[in-house]
Design an enzyme around this catalytic site. Structure first.
Site, PDB file in Angstrom:
ATOM      1  N   ASP A 117       0.810  -1.226   0.000  1.00  0.00           N
ATOM      2  CA  ASP A 117       0.000   0.000   0.000  1.00  0.00           C
ATOM      3  C   ASP A 117       0.840   1.271   0.000  1.00  0.00           C
ATOM      4  OD1 ASP A 117       1.106  -0.120   2.493  1.00  0.00           O
ATOM      5  OD2 ASP A 117      -0.759   0.196   3.593  1.00  0.00           O
ATOM      6  N   CYS A 120       4.983  -0.214   2.357  1.00  0.00           N
ATOM      7  CA  CYS A 120       5.478  -1.570   2.624  1.00  0.00           C
ATOM      8  C   CYS A 120       6.805  -1.582   3.378  1.00  0.00           C
ATOM      9  CB  CYS A 120       5.587  -2.376   1.329  1.00  0.00           C
ATOM     10  SG  CYS A 120       6.678  -1.667   0.082  1.00  0.00           S
ATOM     11  N   HIS A 222       8.911  -3.646  -3.856  1.00  0.00           N
ATOM     12  CA  HIS A 222       8.131  -3.999  -2.659  1.00  0.00           C
ATOM     13  C   HIS A 222       9.033  -4.645  -1.607  1.00  0.00           C
ATOM     14  CE1 HIS A 222       4.652  -5.218  -0.265  1.00  0.00           C
ATOM     15  NE2 HIS A 222       5.187  -6.428  -0.179  1.00  0.00           N
ATOM     16  N   HIS A 294      -1.830   3.931  -7.226  1.00  0.00           N
ATOM     17  CA  HIS A 294      -1.742   2.595  -7.821  1.00  0.00           C
ATOM     18  C   HIS A 294      -0.605   1.810  -7.168  1.00  0.00           C
ATOM     19  CE1 HIS A 294      -3.640   4.323 -11.763  1.00  0.00           C
ATOM     20  NE2 HIS A 294      -4.487   4.288 -10.749  1.00  0.00           N
TER      21      HIS A 294
END
Length: 301
Positions: A117, A120, A222, A294
């Protein structure tokens, strides 16, 4: 510190002060402990024998750190009771996000996924250190440190004015990176080792300052946490298990890279699966995520 205690009818997570002693632990679980086992390789403390004088010793001096699993035997155990011979355990089948530590199969390093989100990095660090979500606290910690040290964190380093950066990092959609890792590591006095999947290497922040460290996994866009046996997240570089843990982390990174888990943001095009736009470089991806919200990205192959 948090410890998982099992045995003698107990199965619980115990929270103690960082400087807690062996007696503090025993008083907390309220059991007449005879022996306890912990660590890798396994260590044993005989509280009614040769180790009876260790009560005032701090747990970290005994090699017991936050995240440790401790198995106890109480004095009430009936030693004369004959148990059936132990049956061999079936060999565990490891998932693609797991790696055996030391080859014994007893300890397993695994990926603990966190929310995807735009926060991370903060989620991964918070889980590794606190076992809970402290994203807002970590962002505020970074913001204050940046404001208090305008010379160290100048406009050239931050790529934007110091005060603007301090406000920007408070936004939940702002991505964190090396600056944030370094600040949080210093503030919490724990080294942070970043396992880079694409490069198959470990970047160590403040390894020379702190013995304790956490592991976070980075796939290019991520971050996730790494845990041992789904619980332990804080390791000590001076403990015998440390080398095996780091070896397992690199093996896991290599395996994940082969399965397409990583993103090479330096060379490959990264596609936003929400709007189909493509980018090259982590900074472009981060800016797009921050401006649009996004978070679903893939790599054009």
């Amino acid at each position: 510190m948090k410890l998982k205690v099992t045995g003698a009818g107990i199965n619980q997570v115990v929270t103690l002060k960082q400087d807690a002693t062996l007696n503090d632990l025993i008083e907390h679980i309220n059991v007449d402990v005879k022996t306890m086992r912990f660590g890798y390789p396994p260590q044993r403390i005989n509280l009614q024998g040769e180790d009876a004088s260790l009560g005032q010793t701090q747990l970290d001096e005994l090699g017991i750190n936050s995240g440790e699993k401790i198995t106890i035997e109480s004095s009430d155990s009936n030693e004369s009771f004959s148990l059936p011979p132990p049956q061999p355990k079936p060999k565990r089948v490891l998932k693609s996000t797991e790696m055996s530590i030391g080859g014994s199969g007893e300890n397993v390093l695994s990926v603990h996924p966190v929310l995807d989100d735009n926060s991370c990095l903060f989620h991964a660090i918070a889980y590794g250190i606190f076992k809970q979500d402290s994203v807002r606290d970590l962002r505020e910690m970074v913001s204050k440190e940046v404001l208090n040290n305008p010379v160290k964190f100048n406009d050239a380093i931050l790529d934007k004015p110091n005060k603007d950066y301090a406000q920007w990092i408070l936004k939940m959609e702002s991505w964190g990176g090396a600056i944030e890792i370094g600040i949080i590591s210093d503030a919490l006095a724990v080294a942070i080792y970043v396992v880079d999947i694409d490069a198959v290497k470990i970047e160590k922040f403040n390894e020379d300052k702190f013995d304790n460290y956490i592991l976070i996994l980075f796939n290019g866009i991520h971050y996730d946490s790494l845990t041992m046996n789904e619980f332990k997240t804080v390791f000590n570089k001076n403990q015998p298990e440390s080398d095996d843990v780091l070896t397992a982390a690199l093996q896991l990174a290599s395996n994940l890279k082969q399965t397409g888990y990583s993103f090479n943001t330096h060379k490959a095009q990264i596609k936003c699966n929400t709007c189909q736009m493509t980018f090259v470089g982590e900074r472009e991806v981060a800016r797009h995520a921050e401006s649009t919200g996004h978070v679903d990205f893939g790599q054009n192959r």
